[in-house]
Design an enzyme around this catalytic site. Structure first.
Site, short mmCIF file in Angstrom:
data_model
loop_
_atom_site.label_atom_id
_atom_site.label_comp_id
_atom_site.label_asym_id
_atom_site.label_seq_id
_atom_site.Cartn_x
_atom_site.Cartn_y
_atom_site.Cartn_z
N SER A 43 0.35 -1.32 0.18
CA SER A 43 0.61 0.43 0.16
C SER A 43 1.10 0.84 -0.26
O SER A 43 2.06 1.86 0.26
CB SER A 43 -1.72 -0.02 1.11
OG SER A 43 -0.34 0.34 2.03
N LEU A 108 2.58 -1.55 5.17
CA LEU A 108 1.97 0.12 6.50
C LEU A 108 2.85 1.17 6.36
O LEU A 108 4.47 0.62 6.81
CB LEU A 108 1.44 -0.36 7.44
CG LEU A 108 0.89 1.23 7.38
CD1 LEU A 108 -0.91 2.05 6.43
CD2 LEU A 108 0.22 0.62 8.85
N ILE A 139 6.86 -2.70 7.60
CA ILE A 139 6.69 -1.50 7.61
C ILE A 139 7.11 -0.68 6.74
O ILE A 139 8.53 -0.89 6.38
CB ILE A 139 6.64 -1.13 8.69
CG1 ILE A 139 6.31 -0.99 10.25
CG2 ILE A 139 7.09 0.59 8.86
CD1 ILE A 139 5.00 -0.60 10.25
N LYS A 140 6.66 -0.05 5.29
CA LYS A 140 7.69 0.65 5.19
C LYS A 140 8.29 2.09 5.58
O LYS A 140 7.96 3.21 5.64
CB LYS A 140 7.11 1.42 3.99
CG LYS A 140 5.74 0.11 2.60
CD LYS A 140 4.79 0.47 1.06
CE LYS A 140 5.14 0.78 0.40
NZ LYS A 140 4.69 0.98 -0.98
N VAL A 141 9.51 1.63 4.97
CA VAL A 141 10.49 2.74 5.03
C VAL A 141 10.88 3.70 3.91
O VAL A 141 11.83 2.44 3.01
CB VAL A 141 11.34 2.22 5.99
CG1 VAL A 141 12.38 3.08 6.63
CG2 VAL A 141 10.27 2.40 7.67
#
Length: 943
Positions: A43, A108, A139-141
Site C-alpha cells: 500500500s 503499511l 513497515i515501509k521505510v
C-alpha cells in the site's frame, strides 16, 4: 495454471500493489490468493487516498468513528487504514504460515513527512508495528539518507521492513548491508532472525519515464537517432538487472551463511512501479523481463490482469544479458545523461510525490470529516489578486510542511527565537477536557457555597476572554452574576463595588505572573473591604487565584489560604490563555457547561490540526489571508464586525491580534467597534472580519459588507450556530494570529513594548510611594475646561493655535491614507462614554478616510498598546485624561488609584513620544462636559 501462478515456479512472488476494504470484505483478495498464487499486498498514500476518499464502503465506518470520537484527519486515516491492514493481514495469514514467514505480508508506510527524519521514522515505525500487531506486517521505510540508519535500527529490533523508493544500485547495496547489520544486531540480542523478513522495493518504470524524456529531447533536437532510438525503454530493466547482480553477490559468503544458519531470510528485491507508463510498450514489460529467483513483483491491478491474461514466464529473465545491461547504461551516460543524477532526483521527487499524495489523502479525509462535525462556517471573499496570493502562500506552506512544523514547535516558522516555548495553547483543549472534573467540582462549590456574585480581577488576557464568555452566554439561571474589573479608574472600582453583595461574592484574582500591578492593587482593595465584611478569619474564603506555578500570587494564595488555587500553563501567553484555566475557571463559576464547551471547541482544534493541509485548515487559511493582505497589499487594518450578542469578541480579538503582531515596526492594527460605513469611507488598507451568531444577524450590516466586498475589500464571514461554539473562534483566531505572525516575520508570542510603559509607570508610582514630588508639565493650550499637552517635537510639528478646534484639526490632519487614529481614554469605561467616543471616531473616520481605534486605559495597555508603540508608525493618537471626581488610596500604599491611573497614562504617552508617534493629550476637568466639548470641537474642525 495461469501465468501469475507460474511465477512461483520461477522463484518469484506476485504481490498486489493495491488495498481497499471491499477487496478484503468482498472475498476478492482470497480469490486472488487461490487463483493467482498471490503472495502479498503493498500500500501507499495514493492507494489509500483513492480508497478512503472514493470507495463507498468506507462511509459508514468513517461516520461511526467521527461521531463517536472526533479527531484530526491523521487519526481518522490511521483508524481506517490500520483496520484495513489488520484485515488484509488476517486474510494473508494462511500464506504467511504456509510459506514459513517468507510471504503473506501486507505493508503499511510510515508518514512520508518523516522521510528525512531518522528518529521520527523509528518512532513511527514502532508505533505502527504495535498498533497493527500482526506478525505478517511490513513497515515501509524510504531509502533516504535518513531512512537507512532507521532500517538498520528497526531490523535490529525484529521488525519486518519493506524498504521503498530505491532507484540506484549503490543505494540498494547500502540498504542490503543495513539489513544484514540489523540482523546481526538482533541475533546478538538473542532475537529469532527467522521471524524477520524484508524486501527492497526497487522502482522500475519511473526511470524509463525520465530517461526516455531526455533521449527523446535529443532525438527531437537532431541527435543521432540510430544510437538514441534503440535506448528508449531499456534503462529501467538494465538498472534492475544490475541491482539483482548486486543482490546475488551480497547475499553470499561466510558472513551471510552464518546468519542463514540461524534462520535468516534473504532480503528479496521487490520490483515496484511495474505499471507501464508509455502506452507504446507491452503492458507486461516490467513483469516478464524481471522474473528471477528470490524476487517479488508488486503489480497494480491493471498490470496483474494483463499478465494473467497474456503474460509469459521466462525463468531467470533478470539474469539474462547482463553485459547488454551494462552496455545500455554506458551508452546512456555517453549521451550526457547521468544515471546517478536521475536516480538521486527520483528519490527526492518520490518523497515529494508521496508527501503530496499524503496531503491529498488527508485533505480528502478532512473534507469528509467536515461534513460530519459542527464547525463554525467561514467564507472568505477577496479580490482576485489577493486570493491568488493567498493560494500561493497556502501551496508554499503545504509543500514545505509548515503547518506540521508549527505544531511540532519549530521556532524557525517564525523568527527562530523562543517561540517553541509558547505553544502550550495548541493542545490545551484536550488537556483541560481530560481533567474537567476539577472545574466541575469548583463550579459546584461556588453554587453550593451560596455565592450570588463572582468578580474577576485581572488585566488583558486574564480578563478579556472571561468577559467574552460572560457577555455572550449571559447569566445562567441559578448561577451567580459575573462581573469583571480591569481598570484602576476609581469611579469604575466604586461602580463595581456598588453592584456586589460582598458577603456573597467570590473574587477571582487572575494573573499569570502574579506580579502585575493592577490585579495586585485590586486585590489589596477588595481584601480590605472583605475583611471589613467577613472579618480577618474568613475574608480569604471569598478569594480564588488563577496564576502560573511559582508566581508571587500563588504564594499569597497559599499563605492566606484562598478558597481555591488554579494553575495556568507557563507555555501559554496571556492572550492565548482563554482556553486554559484563565478562561475556564471563570466560565465554570458563571455556570457554563465547561465540558460541552471544550468538546465543541475540540472540533475546531481538529480542523486546524497538523494533518490538515493549509488550504483546508480554517485557522491557517485565515492567518495566510491576514498576513498576506498586510505584507503584500498594505491591508494591515483588521476591521472586526460582530453581531450584538457576541460583540465582546471584538475586544478579545483586539488584544490577540495587536499584542501578537504589532512589533518591530510591523503588524496588524485591529479595529473594533467602528460602525460600518459606505465604501467611500475607506481606504485600501482594510480587511473586514464579520462574526455573527445565527439568529442574531443584521441585514443592514450584511448589506454594507456585501457592498464592501463588491468594492474590492477582502471580507471574512464567520457564522456561529450556537454561542457555545465561541470557543472555536478562540482557537481559530489564535491559530490565524500565529500564522499571520509567521508571514509578517515577527515573534507573535512576546510583547516587548508593553513592558516599556510599565517601567515608566513604575518609576512614577515608586516616587509616589516615597512621597517624592512629581513635576507636572505645562499645557500648550487651555479652553473651556480642557488642557492640551504636547511634547516639544509634536508641539513644533503642530504649531501654535488659538482654539481647541484648531489644535485638533491640525493634529488629526496628520493622518493620511494608510494611517489610523487612536483615541486613548483614561476615564471610566461606561456605555455613555463609549457612545461619545464612538461619535467622535466616526466623525474622524469620515473626515480623514482612515481607520479609528478606541481604547480605555489602562485596559488597552495590556492589549492594543503593544501595536500602538511597537507596530507600524502609522497611528495618530489623542490621549484623553480627566480629573477624578472621587479618588481613594490603595491599601498598604501611599498612592491612590487615581495616581496609579495617571502614572499609567503618563508612562503610556511617554513611550509613544519616545517612539516618535504623533501623539498629544487632552485633559478634561470634568469627564462628561469635557467629552461634549471635545466632540463639539472636532465637529467644528471638520465641518
Amino acid at each position: 495454471m495461469n501465468p501469475l501462478k507460474q511465477l512461483a515456479e520461477a522463484g518469484q512472488a506476485p504481490w498486489l500493489d493495491f488495498v481497499q476494504r471491499g477487496l478484503i470484505e468482498g472475498g476478492e483478495l482470497a480469490t486472488m490468493v487461490a487463483r493467482d498464487g498471490l503472495k502479498g499486498v503493498t500500500s501507499n498514500p495514493a492507494i489509500f487516498e483513492k480508497a478512503i476518499a472514493h470507495a463507498p464502503e468506507y462511509g459508514e465506518a468513517f461516520q461511526r468513528f467521527v461521531r463517536e470520537r472526533d479527531c484530526a484527519p491523521m487519526e481518522i486515516y490511521e483508524h481506517l487504514a490500520i483496520a484495513d491492514i489488520q484485515a488484509a493481514a488476517d486474510a494473508l495469514a494462511p500464506v504467511h504460515r504456509e510459506t514459513g514467514g517468507r510471504d503473506g505480508f501486507i505493508s503499511l508506510e510510515v508518514s512520508p513527512y518523516l522521510a528525512n527524519d531518522t528518529q521520527g521514522t523509528i518512532d513511527e515505525a514502532r508505533r505502527l508495528w504495535a498498533a497493527v500487531d500482526r506478525p505478517n506486517l511490513m513497515i515501509k521505510v524510504p531509502a533516504t539518507s535518513a531512512g537507512i540508519p532507521a532500517i538498520h535500527t528497526l531490523i535490529g529490533e525484529g521488525l519486518s521492513i519493506n524498504v521503498t523508493l530505491l532507484f540506484a544500485v549503490p543505494r540498494y547495496e547500502a540498504v542490503a548491508q543495513a539489513y544484514i547489520a540489523g540482523l546481526e544486531d538482533y541475533a546478538a540480542k538473542g532475537g529469532d532472525v527467522s521471524k524477520v523478513a524484508s524486501v527492497a522495493s526497487f522502482f522500475v518504470s519511473r526511470i524509463d519515464t525520465v530517461i526516455d524524456r531526455e533521449l527523446q529531447a535529443r532525438i527531437d533536437a537532431g541527435g543521432p537517432a540510430g544510437i538514441l532510438q534503440p535506448l528508449l525503454g531499456q534503462a529501467a530493466i538494465a538498472n534492475a538487472k544490475l541491482a539483482y547482480e548486486s543482490f546475488r553477490r551480497i547475499f553470499a559468503g561466510k558472513a551471510w551463511e552464518a546468519l542463514v544458519a540461524k534462520g535468516a531470510q534473504v532480503q528479496r528485491l521487490l520490483w515496484a512501479s511495474t505499471g507501464v507508463k508509455n502506452p507504446d510498450y507491452p503492458d507486461t514489460l516490467y513483469v516478464e523481463r524481471l522474473i528471477g529467483r528470490d524476487t517479488v513483483n508488486t503489480m497494480p491491478p491493471a498490470t496483474m490482469d494483463a499478465f494473467r491474461d497474456h503474460g509469459s514466464v521466462v525463468h531467470d529473465a533478470v539474469e539474462q544479458d547482463i553485459e547488454g545491461a551494462y552496455a545500455v547504461l554506458h551508452a546512456i551516460e555517453e549521451q550526457g545523461i547521468s544515471l546517478a543524477t536521475v536516480t538521486h532526483d527520483l528519490v527526492e521527487d518520490g518523497v515529494r510525490q508521496f508527501a503530496e499524495a499524503f496531503d491529498k489523502l488527508l485533505g480528502a479525509v478532512a473534507e469528509k470529516r467536515e461534513a460530519l462535525v459542527t464547525v463554525n462556517a467561514a467564507r472568505i471573499e477577496a479580490p482576485e489578486d489577493i486570493a491568488h496570493a493567498v493560494n500561493e502562500a497556502a501551496a508554499g506552506w503545504r509543500a514545505d510542511g509548515v503547518v506540521r512544523r508549527l505544531w511540532a514547535g519549530d521556532a524557525a516558522v517564525w523568527t527562530g527565537a523562543d517561540e517553541a516555548d509558547w505553544l502550550g495553547w495548541l493542545d490545551i483543549v484536550g488537556q483541560e477536557h481530560a481533567h474537567v472534573g476539577t472545574l466541575v467540582r469548583f463550579a459546584n462549590a461556588i453554587r453550593e457555597g451560596g455565592f450570588t456574585h463572582v468578580a474577576l480581577l485581572g488585566m488583558g488576557g486574564s480578563s478579556l476572554g472571561p468577559e467574552v464568555l460572560a457577555t455572550s452566554f449571559g447569566r445562567q439561571a441559578g448561577w451567580p452574576h459575573f462581573h469583571m474589573l480591569d481598570s484602576t479608574d476609581p469611579a469604575q472600582i466604586r461602580a463595581l463595588e456598588r453592584k456586589l453583595d460582598l458577603a456573597k461574592t467570590m473574587f477571582i484574582v487572575s494573573s499569570k505572573s502574579g506580579s502585575t500591578l493592577e490585579p495586585n492593587i485590586m486585590l489589596a482593595h477588595f481584601r480590605a473591604r472583605m475583611i471589613e465584611t467577613a472579618g480577618e478569619a474568613a475574608w480569604s474564603r471569598h478569594f480564588t487565584a488563577v496564576t502560573d506555578p511559582g508566581s508571587s500570587l500563588e504564594q499569597v494564595a497559599k499563605h492566606e489560604r484562598f478558597a481555591h488555587l488554579f494553575h495556568g500553563v507557563k507555555s501559554i501567553g496571556g492572550r492565548y490563555s482563554v482556553l486554559s484555566k484563565f478562561g475556564l475557571v471563570p466560565a465554570a463559576a458563571m455556570g457554563i457547561d465547561v465540558s460541552d464547551f471544550l468538546v465543541r471547541t475540540s472540533h475546531m482544534v481538529a480542523s486546524c490540526a497538523a494533518s490538515v493541509p493549509a488550504d483546508r485548515n480554517p485557522g491557517v487559511r485565515l492567518g495566510l489571508l491576514l498576513g498576506t493582505a498586510a505584507t503584500r497589499f498594505g491591508r494591515d487594518k483588521v476591521t472586526i464586525v460582530t453581531s450584538p450578542r457576541i460583540a465582546g469578541l471584538g475586544a478579545w480579538l483586539e488584544q490577540l491580534i495587536a499584542e501578537s503582531t504589532g512589533k518591530q515596526g510591523r503588524g496588524l492594527i485591529p479595529v473594533d467597534g467602528e460602525a460600518l460605513g459606505e465604501p467611500a469611507a475607506y481606504g485600501k488598507d482594510r480587511v473586514f472580519a464579520q462574526l455573527v451568531l445565527k439568529g442574531d444577524e443584521d441585514k443592514a450590516q450584511d448589506a454594507k459588507l456585501a457592498a464592501l466586498a463588491k468594492a474590492g475589500h477582502p471580507v471574512v464571514r464567520i457564522v456561529l450556530d450556537d454561542v457555545a461554539q465561541i470557543g472555536q473562534e478562540f482557537f481559530r483566531w489564535e491559530m490565524a494570529t500565529a500564522v499571520a505572525g509567521a508571514i509578517i516575520g515577527i515573534n507573535p508570542f512576546d510583547q516587548p513594548d508593553v513592558e516599556a510603559s510599565k517601567i515608566k509607570t513604575r518609576a512614577l508610582t515608586d516616587a509616589y510611594e516615597k512621597g517624592a514630588p512629581v513635576a507636572a508639565p505645562d499645557p500648550v493650550f487651555r479652553e473651556n475646561g480642557i488642557a492640551v499637552y504636547a511634547d516639544p517635537a509634536n508641539a513644533e510639528a503642530l504649531g501654535r493655535h488659538n482654539t481647541l478646534s484648531a489644535w485638533l484639526k491640525h493634529h488629526f490632519q496628520r493622518a493620511h491614507a494608510g494611517d489610523y487614529i487612536g483615541l486613548l481614554a483614561y476615564i471610566e469605561h461606561t456605555r455613555a462614554h463609549e457612545a461619545k467616543l464612538e461619535a467622535i471616531r466616526l466623525r474622524l473616520r469620515d473626515a480623514r478616510k482612515v481607520a479609528t481605534c478606541v481604547g480605555f486605559g489602562p485596559r488597552f495597555l495590556h492589549s492594543t498598546g503593544q501595536a500602538y508603540k511597537g507596530g507600524p508608525n502609522s497611528g495618530v493618537f489623542l490621549q484623553i485624561t480627566a480629573d477624578d471626581a472621587a479618588d481613594f488610596a490603595v491599601p498598604g500604599h501611599r498612592y491612590s488609584f487615581g495616581q496609579v491611573k495617571g502614572a499609567q497614562a503618563e508612562g503610556d504617552l511617554g513611550v509613544l513620544v519616545e517612539r516618535e508617534r504623533r501623539a498629544i493629550r487632552v485633559h478634561l476637568a470634568e469627564v462628561d462636559a469635557g467629552l461634549a466639548e471635545l466632540e463639539k470641537a472636532i465637529d467644528h474642525a471638520f465641518a
